[in-house]
Enzyme design. Structure first.
Site, PDB file in Angstrom:
ATOM      1  N   LYS A 224      28.201 -49.038 -29.149  1.00 51.70           N
ATOM      2  CA  LYS A 224      28.928 -50.290 -29.331  1.00 51.70           C
ATOM      3  C   LYS A 224      28.886 -51.051 -28.008  1.00 51.70           C
ATOM      4  CE  LYS A 224      31.907 -48.757 -33.084  1.00 51.70           C
ATOM      5  NZ  LYS A 224      33.288 -48.660 -33.629  1.00 51.70           N
ATOM      6  N   ALA A 329      29.412 -39.560 -30.058  1.00 51.52           N
ATOM      7  CA  ALA A 329      28.555 -38.537 -30.642  1.00 51.52           C
ATOM      8  C   ALA A 329      28.660 -38.549 -32.165  1.00 51.52           C
ATOM      9  CB  ALA A 329      28.936 -37.159 -30.104  1.00 51.52           C
ATOM     10  N   PHE A 330      27.508 -38.402 -32.822  1.00 52.86           N
ATOM     11  CA  PHE A 330      27.482 -38.336 -34.274  1.00 52.86           C
ATOM     12  C   PHE A 330      28.059 -37.014 -34.755  1.00 52.86           C
ATOM     13  CE2 PHE A 330      25.550 -42.227 -34.986  1.00 52.86           C
ATOM     14  CZ  PHE A 330      25.192 -42.388 -36.322  1.00 52.86           C
ATOM     15  N   LEU A 331      28.706 -37.059 -35.895  1.00 54.29           N
ATOM     16  CA  LEU A 331      29.162 -35.855 -36.568  1.00 54.29           C
ATOM     17  C   LEU A 331      28.012 -35.293 -37.403  1.00 54.29           C
ATOM     18  CD1 LEU A 331      32.695 -37.071 -37.714  1.00 54.29           C
ATOM     19  CD2 LEU A 331      32.132 -35.616 -35.755  1.00 54.29           C
ATOM     20  N   ASP A 397      43.913 -51.560 -37.460  1.00 53.13           N
ATOM     21  CA  ASP A 397      42.782 -51.644 -38.393  1.00 53.13           C
ATOM     22  C   ASP A 397      42.433 -50.288 -39.006  1.00 53.13           C
ATOM     23  OD1 ASP A 397      40.728 -53.071 -39.712  1.00 53.13           O
ATOM     24  OD2 ASP A 397      39.265 -52.389 -38.247  1.00 53.13           O
ATOM     25  N   GLU A 402      38.929 -40.260 -42.641  1.00 54.41           N
ATOM     26  CA  GLU A 402      37.951 -39.329 -43.193  1.00 54.41           C
ATOM     27  C   GLU A 402      38.357 -37.889 -42.911  1.00 54.41           C
ATOM     28  OE1 GLU A 402      33.871 -40.067 -42.376  1.00 54.41           O
ATOM     29  OE2 GLU A 402      34.017 -42.231 -42.685  1.00 54.41           O
ATOM     30  N   ASP A 417      36.302 -44.903 -35.350  1.00 54.21           N
ATOM     31  CA  ASP A 417      36.378 -46.371 -35.230  1.00 54.21           C
ATOM     32  C   ASP A 417      37.691 -46.810 -34.596  1.00 54.21           C
ATOM     33  OD1 ASP A 417      33.881 -46.662 -36.379  1.00 54.21           O
ATOM     34  OD2 ASP A 417      34.678 -46.829 -38.406  1.00 54.21           O
TER      35      ASP A 417
END
Length: 528
Positions: A224, A329-331, A397, A402, A417
């Site tokens: 981002k 980092a991606f899950l 927001d 999840e 996020d």
């Protein structure tokens, strides 16, 4: 003759004055230094300076800290480290419960990742052949010791990582330094396919541009870019759903989550990205390639592919090529570890007018507690934890959360996020705390951590300031944002105190699964 004698006299006086000045300003200080007794100082500051680690270079930091701010307050981990003292406290050093099961089965996950690497190598080879490009780069190899692999394998029922795991620090280092081998839009950006609808204002694409970067070790991170300067506040008239997403908020949210001992935010780090070499030159997405341009200031810029946002004023630009950003980092892939996206019971109205039921009904929590899964599991308490976290960062927001489906209803909520946090340090949005104030329930573990962080020796603003010094883009937060954390922490504790005064500590503070079945927040609580 008298005139000649007068000139000689003036010359002699001038020479005498020069000689006296030379003696006073040059020779006499040397004599004093020689006559001064030679005493050895108790400690040599030069030696300490030489032994200290070299400070991080700030040459490319677009938001350097002025003198007297975080950078000048000592190195993190020093002898007076409040952060180390915090993590050494018994609340953080208690043995963790052994995980009943890990999120991933090791052999299955490794087979899946090997197939992904092989597929990526094949596609990359075909892409190079189609463009008649020659590359000396060897095929990507899957290393079992890669930090992103170890991070995925370390996710358990209790959090995204364990307190004692050294993997997180190594993963942050790798995301900060490893070269990128590909860049692409995120999946939700691709789902738009450039067809933005101005009536759908939940996710206005032009203000939340983000990219997926893949590194040389095959790990992935969500990038981002910087959209706002640190000192800029969100204007009062902005709705929460049109606010900019801030890269420094993502970084700060990870550090706060770790300090609170939630461990529900993926590891996030700041990095200066060369948008030309590390994005444009490695992407295979022609749409992404087409949105790059050079600004009048000779800076490399790019924007989101969206009809009503394809304007240069919505672009992000390097300086001329380097751009600040956060890397999360991606899950694990959804194919390996499915996740459930659940609407937040306290979701806000994403329209220019109108209110949700919780905003007008103070007994709304009574209804929530009768609905599955909030009537029989820890999930309501986890939602309250999430509300406390969002209140501290000022995030309005949180429309969904999840969970990993493998862990069922008692699994932890993933705090994804967080970029719309830390927008306004001058305002505390108490409505974010509605789950806590309406339900009057809180985990004992969460309350103990909050009370500890309210003490002077472990003050939240101090440990956050010290923790954020570890990041390359430090300072991450301005001082008013750090001080706002202390103010909001006190607001949370006052809310809990009010609940305890009204309903009793036993009804408010939940110590374990056996205590989850609490009475409603109405008259039943008053009889306890």
């Amino acid at each position: 003759m008298p005139g000649l004698r007068r000139d000689r006299l003036l010359t002699l006086l001038l020479l005498g004055a020069l000689l006296s000045a030379d003696l006073y300003f040059h020779l006499w200080p040397r004599v004093r230094r020689r006559l001064r007794p030679r005493e050895r100082p108790p400690s040599c500051p030069c030696a300490r300076r030489a032994a200290a680690p070299e400070p991080r270079a700030a040459a490319h930091n677009f938001s350097r800290a002025p003198p007297g701010t975080e950078r000048d307050r000592g190195d993190p981990g020093g002898p007076s480290s409040k952060l180390q003292a915090l993590f050494a406290h018994p609340l953080y050093s208690v043995p963790e419960e052994p995980p009943e099961d890990w999120l991933l089965a090791g052999p299955e996950a490794l087979r899946y990742y090997r197939r992904k690497v092989a597929r990526w190598n094949r596609r990359h080879k075909i892409y190079k052949e189609q463009l008649n490009l020659t590359s000396l780069d060897p095929p990507v190899q899957l290393r079992l010791e890669a930090t992103w692999v170890q991070f995925h394998l370390g996710i358990s029922r209790h959090g995204l990582y364990s307190r004692s795991s050294p993997v997180v620090s190594k993963l942050l280092h790798d995301m900060r330094h490893f070269p990128t081998i590909s860049a692409d839009y995120s999946q939700d950006e691709k789902a738009l396919l450039g067809a933005c609808d101005c009536t759908q204002i939940v996710k206005p694409s032009g203000v939340h541009l983000k990219l997926v970067l893949r590194f040389s070790d095959f790990g992935k991170a969500m990038f981002k870019p910087m959209r706002q300067q640190r000192e800029e506040e969100t204007p009062e008239d902005f709705f929460y759903f049109i606010d900019f997403q801030r890269h420094n908020a993502e970084i700060a949210a990870f550090h706060l989550d770790r300090i609170l001992d939630f461990r529900r935010v993926p590891p996030t780090v700041g990095r200066l990205v060369n948008v030309t070499k590390e994005i444009l030159e490695v992407t295979k997405n022609e749409i992404l390639q087409s949105v790059f341009f050079v600004s009048p200031a000779s800076n490399m810029c790019f924007f989101a592919k969206c009809p009503y946002m394809c304007k240069t004023e919505y672009a992000v630009c390097g300086n001329p090529h380097l751009l600040e950003g956060s890397l999360s980092a991606f899950l694990p892939s959804l194919n390996l570890a499915p996740r459930l996206s659940v609407p937040n019971p306290w979701i806000r109205s994403y329209s220019l007018a109108g209110k949700e039921e919780w905003e007008v009904n103070p007994l709304y929590c009574d209804t929530v507690k009768q609905i599955y899964p909030y009537n029989s599991s820890d999930q309501l308490l986890n939602v309250i934890d999430m509300a406390i976290f969002d209140f501290l960062i000022g995030n309005m927001d949180r429309h969904h959360y999840e969970m990993f489906t493998k862990f069922g209803d008692d699994g932890f909520l993933i705090h994804l996020d967080n970029a719309r946090g830390f927008g306004r340090h001058s305002h505390d949005e108490l409505s974010i705390l509605s789950p806590l104030s309406q339900c009057c329930r809180i985990k004992k573990k969460t309350l103990l951590h909050l009370q500890l962080l309210a003490q002077a020796d472990y003050r939240l603003s101090d440990v956050m300031r010290e923790s954020l010094l570890e990041d390359q883009l430090s300072p991450i937060l301005t001082e008013p944002h750090l001080l706002a954390l202390d103010r909001r922490l006190q607001a949370i504790l006052r809310t809990v105190e009010g609940c305890i005064a009204a309903h009793g500590e036993q009804s408010v503070v939940a110590g374990g699964p056996a205590e989850q079945a609490a009475p409603d927040s109405g008259q039943a609580n008053l009889t306890r």
